[in-house]
Design a protein around this motif. Structure first.
Motif, PDB file in Angstrom:
ATOM      1  N   LYS A 150       0.543  -1.168  -0.335  1.00 60.15           N
ATOM      2  CA  LYS A 150       0.378   0.025  -0.259  1.00 60.15           C
ATOM      3  C   LYS A 150       0.808   0.877  -0.223  1.00 60.15           C
ATOM      4  CE  LYS A 150      -3.568   2.156   3.000  1.00 60.15           C
ATOM      5  NZ  LYS A 150      -4.110   2.254   3.585  1.00 60.15           N
ATOM      6  N   GLY A 151       0.956   1.361  -1.178  1.00 59.81           N
ATOM      7  CA  GLY A 151       1.781   3.048  -0.947  1.00 59.81           C
ATOM      8  C   GLY A 151       3.410   2.800  -2.086  1.00 59.81           C
ATOM      9  N   GLN A 152       3.323   1.903  -1.890  1.00 60.03           N
ATOM     10  CA  GLN A 152       4.725   1.867  -2.696  1.00 60.03           C
ATOM     11  C   GLN A 152       5.725   2.251  -1.859  1.00 60.03           C
ATOM     12  OE1 GLN A 152       5.131  -0.791  -5.326  1.00 60.03           O
ATOM     13  NE2 GLN A 152       3.906  -1.946  -4.304  1.00 60.03           N
ATOM     14  N   PHE A 153       6.100   2.564  -0.980  1.00 58.08           N
ATOM     15  CA  PHE A 153       7.429   3.451  -0.789  1.00 58.08           C
ATOM     16  C   PHE A 153       8.193   2.181   0.420  1.00 58.08           C
ATOM     17  CE2 PHE A 153       3.932   3.738   2.375  1.00 58.08           C
ATOM     18  CZ  PHE A 153       4.825   4.196   3.508  1.00 58.08           C
ATOM     19  N   TRP A 154       9.043   2.508   0.383  1.00 58.73           N
ATOM     20  CA  TRP A 154      10.611   2.095   1.466  1.00 58.73           C
ATOM     21  C   TRP A 154       9.870   2.189   2.662  1.00 58.73           C
ATOM     22  CZ3 TRP A 154      13.255  -2.411   0.108  1.00 58.73           C
ATOM     23  CH2 TRP A 154      13.317  -2.561  -1.312  1.00 58.73           C
ATOM     24  N   SER A 155       9.860   1.390   3.424  1.00 54.26           N
ATOM     25  CA  SER A 155      10.045   1.784   5.562  1.00 54.26           C
ATOM     26  C   SER A 155      10.807   1.216   5.821  1.00 54.26           C
ATOM     27  CB  SER A 155       8.831   2.131   5.540  1.00 54.26           C
ATOM     28  OG  SER A 155       8.447   3.055   6.715  1.00 54.26           O
ATOM     29  N   HIS A 156      10.768   1.529   7.594  1.00 59.46           N
ATOM     30  CA  HIS A 156      11.146   0.310   8.652  1.00 59.46           C
ATOM     31  C   HIS A 156       9.908   0.255   8.781  1.00 59.46           C
ATOM     32  CE1 HIS A 156      10.402   4.213   9.526  1.00 59.46           C
ATOM     33  NE2 HIS A 156       9.619   3.674  10.694  1.00 59.46           N
ATOM     34  N   ILE A 157       9.339  -1.244  10.027  1.00 63.17           N
ATOM     35  CA  ILE A 157       8.626  -2.061  10.495  1.00 63.17           C
ATOM     36  C   ILE A 157       8.427  -1.054  11.292  1.00 63.17           C
ATOM     37  CG2 ILE A 157       7.673  -3.866  12.528  1.00 63.17           C
ATOM     38  CD1 ILE A 157      10.464  -4.732  11.271  1.00 63.17           C
ATOM     39  N   ALA A 158       6.659  -1.111  10.916  1.00 62.55           N
ATOM     40  CA  ALA A 158       5.495  -0.361  12.188  1.00 62.55           C
ATOM     41  C   ALA A 158       3.999  -0.094  12.172  1.00 62.55           C
ATOM     42  CB  ALA A 158       5.558   0.780  11.870  1.00 62.55           C
ATOM     43  N   GLY A 159       3.329  -0.421  13.354  1.00 63.42           N
ATOM     44  CA  GLY A 159       1.901  -1.452  13.275  1.00 63.42           C
ATOM     45  C   GLY A 159       1.605  -0.600  14.603  1.00 63.42           C
ATOM     46  N   LYS A 160       0.082  -0.967  14.483  1.00 66.55           N
ATOM     47  CA  LYS A 160      -0.468  -0.576  15.949  1.00 66.55           C
ATOM     48  C   LYS A 160      -0.079  -1.115  16.626  1.00 66.55           C
ATOM     49  CE  LYS A 160      -4.049   2.092  13.485  1.00 66.55           C
ATOM     50  NZ  LYS A 160      -5.716   1.612  13.008  1.00 66.55           N
ATOM     51  N   ILE A 161      -0.454  -0.980  18.116  1.00 70.13           N
ATOM     52  CA  ILE A 161      -0.486  -1.966  19.501  1.00 70.13           C
ATOM     53  C   ILE A 161      -1.360  -2.380  19.529  1.00 70.13           C
ATOM     54  CG2 ILE A 161      -0.078  -1.130  21.577  1.00 70.13           C
ATOM     55  CD1 ILE A 161       1.854   0.778  21.383  1.00 70.13           C
ATOM     56  N   GLU A 162      -1.903  -3.453  20.115  1.00 64.49           N
ATOM     57  CA  GLU A 162      -3.046  -4.290  20.022  1.00 64.49           C
ATOM     58  C   GLU A 162      -3.510  -3.872  21.821  1.00 64.49           C
ATOM     59  OE1 GLU A 162      -3.054  -7.834  18.536  1.00 64.49           O
ATOM     60  OE2 GLU A 162      -2.985  -7.922  16.794  1.00 64.49           O
ATOM     61  N   ASN A 163      -5.097  -3.979  21.985  1.00 61.41           N
ATOM     62  CA  ASN A 163      -5.244  -4.369  23.594  1.00 61.41           C
ATOM     63  C   ASN A 163      -4.436  -5.022  24.306  1.00 61.41           C
ATOM     64  OD1 ASN A 163      -7.729  -2.661  22.722  1.00 61.41           O
ATOM     65  ND2 ASN A 163      -8.436  -4.114  22.068  1.00 61.41           N
ATOM     66  N   ASN A 164      -4.100  -4.194  25.287  1.00 65.60           N
ATOM     67  CA  ASN A 164      -3.105  -4.689  27.107  1.00 65.60           C
ATOM     68  C   ASN A 164      -2.174  -5.217  25.792  1.00 65.60           C
ATOM     69  OD1 ASN A 164      -5.490  -5.493  28.242  1.00 65.60           O
ATOM     70  ND2 ASN A 164      -6.258  -6.952  26.901  1.00 65.60           N
ATOM     71  N   GLU A 165      -1.566  -4.645  25.129  1.00 65.30           N
ATOM     72  CA  GLU A 165       0.028  -4.962  24.557  1.00 65.30           C
ATOM     73  C   GLU A 165       0.967  -3.930  25.278  1.00 65.30           C
ATOM     74  OE1 GLU A 165       0.782  -7.507  20.615  1.00 65.30           O
ATOM     75  OE2 GLU A 165      -0.295  -5.072  20.658  1.00 65.30           O
ATOM     76  N   THR A 166       1.539  -4.144  25.620  1.00 57.88           N
ATOM     77  CA  THR A 166       3.014  -2.636  25.913  1.00 57.88           C
ATOM     78  C   THR A 166       3.542  -2.744  24.367  1.00 57.88           C
ATOM     79  OG1 THR A 166       4.697  -3.839  26.283  1.00 57.88           O
ATOM     80  CG2 THR A 166       3.402  -3.729  28.257  1.00 57.88           C
ATOM     81  N   ALA A 167       4.037  -0.936  24.192  1.00 56.82           N
ATOM     82  CA  ALA A 167       4.825  -1.098  23.341  1.00 56.82           C
ATOM     83  C   ALA A 167       6.078  -1.471  22.523  1.00 56.82           C
ATOM     84  CB  ALA A 167       5.384   0.414  23.263  1.00 56.82           C
ATOM     85  N   SER A 168       6.609  -2.422  23.959  1.00 57.06           N
ATOM     86  CA  SER A 168       7.557  -3.233  23.201  1.00 57.06           C
ATOM     87  C   SER A 168       7.031  -4.504  22.800  1.00 57.06           C
ATOM     88  CB  SER A 168       8.869  -3.413  24.361  1.00 57.06           C
ATOM     89  OG  SER A 168       8.081  -4.115  25.861  1.00 57.06           O
ATOM     90  N   GLN A 169       6.482  -5.323  23.863  1.00 59.71           N
ATOM     91  CA  GLN A 169       5.637  -6.200  23.470  1.00 59.71           C
ATOM     92  C   GLN A 169       5.056  -6.391  20.951  1.00 59.71           C
ATOM     93  OE1 GLN A 169       2.786  -6.210  26.351  1.00 59.71           O
ATOM     94  NE2 GLN A 169       3.695  -8.147  27.465  1.00 59.71           N
ATOM     95  N   ALA A 170       4.487  -4.944  21.128  1.00 56.68           N
ATOM     96  CA  ALA A 170       3.702  -4.945  20.051  1.00 56.68           C
ATOM     97  C   ALA A 170       4.637  -4.866  19.278  1.00 56.68           C
ATOM     98  CB  ALA A 170       2.867  -3.508  19.748  1.00 56.68           C
ATOM     99  N   ILE A 171       6.025  -4.328  18.962  1.00 58.53           N
ATOM    100  CA  ILE A 171       7.050  -4.368  18.244  1.00 58.53           C
ATOM    101  C   ILE A 171       7.708  -5.561  18.021  1.00 58.53           C
ATOM    102  CG2 ILE A 171       8.582  -3.046  19.312  1.00 58.53           C
ATOM    103  CD1 ILE A 171       7.531  -2.298  16.138  1.00 58.53           C
ATOM    104  N   VAL A 172       7.757  -5.974  18.931  1.00 58.26           N
ATOM    105  CA  VAL A 172       8.159  -7.592  18.784  1.00 58.26           C
ATOM    106  C   VAL A 172       7.502  -8.174  17.894  1.00 58.26           C
ATOM    107  CG1 VAL A 172       8.975 -10.047  19.832  1.00 58.26           C
ATOM    108  CG2 VAL A 172      10.089  -7.666  20.972  1.00 58.26           C
ATOM    109  N   ARG A 173       6.005  -8.533  18.506  1.00 59.17           N
ATOM    110  CA  ARG A 173       4.866  -9.489  17.895  1.00 59.17           C
ATOM    111  C   ARG A 173       5.011  -8.594  15.944  1.00 59.17           C
ATOM    112  NH1 ARG A 173       0.037  -7.574  16.108  1.00 59.17           N
ATOM    113  NH2 ARG A 173       0.449  -5.084  17.311  1.00 59.17           N
ATOM    114  N   LYS A 174       4.881  -7.786  15.564  1.00 58.58           N
ATOM    115  CA  LYS A 174       4.861  -6.779  14.389  1.00 58.58           C
ATOM    116  C   LYS A 174       5.998  -7.621  13.070  1.00 58.58           C
ATOM    117  CE  LYS A 174       2.604  -4.432  12.505  1.00 58.58           C
ATOM    118  NZ  LYS A 174       1.008  -5.852  11.750  1.00 58.58           N
TER     119      LYS A 174
END
Length: 150
Positions: A30-54
């Protein structure tokens, strides 16, 4: 008024590829651009848990060395009329790390700092890559930034 929200996390991954430290970028479908990893934090996740999952979802990589980058990406999201604040993480991967992309990405590659800066679509990304290189490649990161992933 422009509200501020923080519901997304991001990460920049490093690996020694053929003897040179490089940054992983992926080309988004979507958007056809280069990027690093990113994503939404799910319910009951900490930011670090979310990024490990992503990281695992988007690349198949199991993170062993995760750090808070001590950096917030920030930008105005016009479609939602919000200012996004995104905590950034960084991780060191195995040498010649293999990547298994999910369906969010069309391709990936490992880039030198100069190449990553050239590929970056947004000014904030360019500043982020330069900051991380200075503080996590040219310098030993502070042990205080290390995050336990297990």
């Amino acid at each position: 008024m422009v509200p501020v929200r923080s519901i997304i996390v991001s990460a920049v991954l490093f690996s020694e590829i053929d003897g040179q430290l490089k940054i992983l970028l992926m080309k988004r479908v979507k958007g056809q651009f280069w990027s690093h990893i990113a994503g939404k934090i799910e319910n009951n996740e900490t930011a670090s848990q979310a990024i490990v999952r992503k990281i695992c979802e988007e690349t198949g990589i199991q993170v062993q060395q995760l750090y808070s980058a001590d950096y917030l990406e920030q930008f105005y999201e016009a479609s939602a009329n919000v200012i996004e604040l995104i905590p950034v993480f960084t991780a060191y991967c195995d040498k010649n790390q293999t990547v298994i992309l999910n369906d969010e990405h069309a391709e990936y590659d490992w880039f030198s700092l100069d190449e990553a800066v050239e590929k970056a679509e947004f000014g904030g990304q360019r500043l982020l890559y330069q900051y991380l290189w200075e503080n996590f490649v040219n310098r030993q990161p502070s042990a205080l930034l290390k995050i336990n992933t297990y």
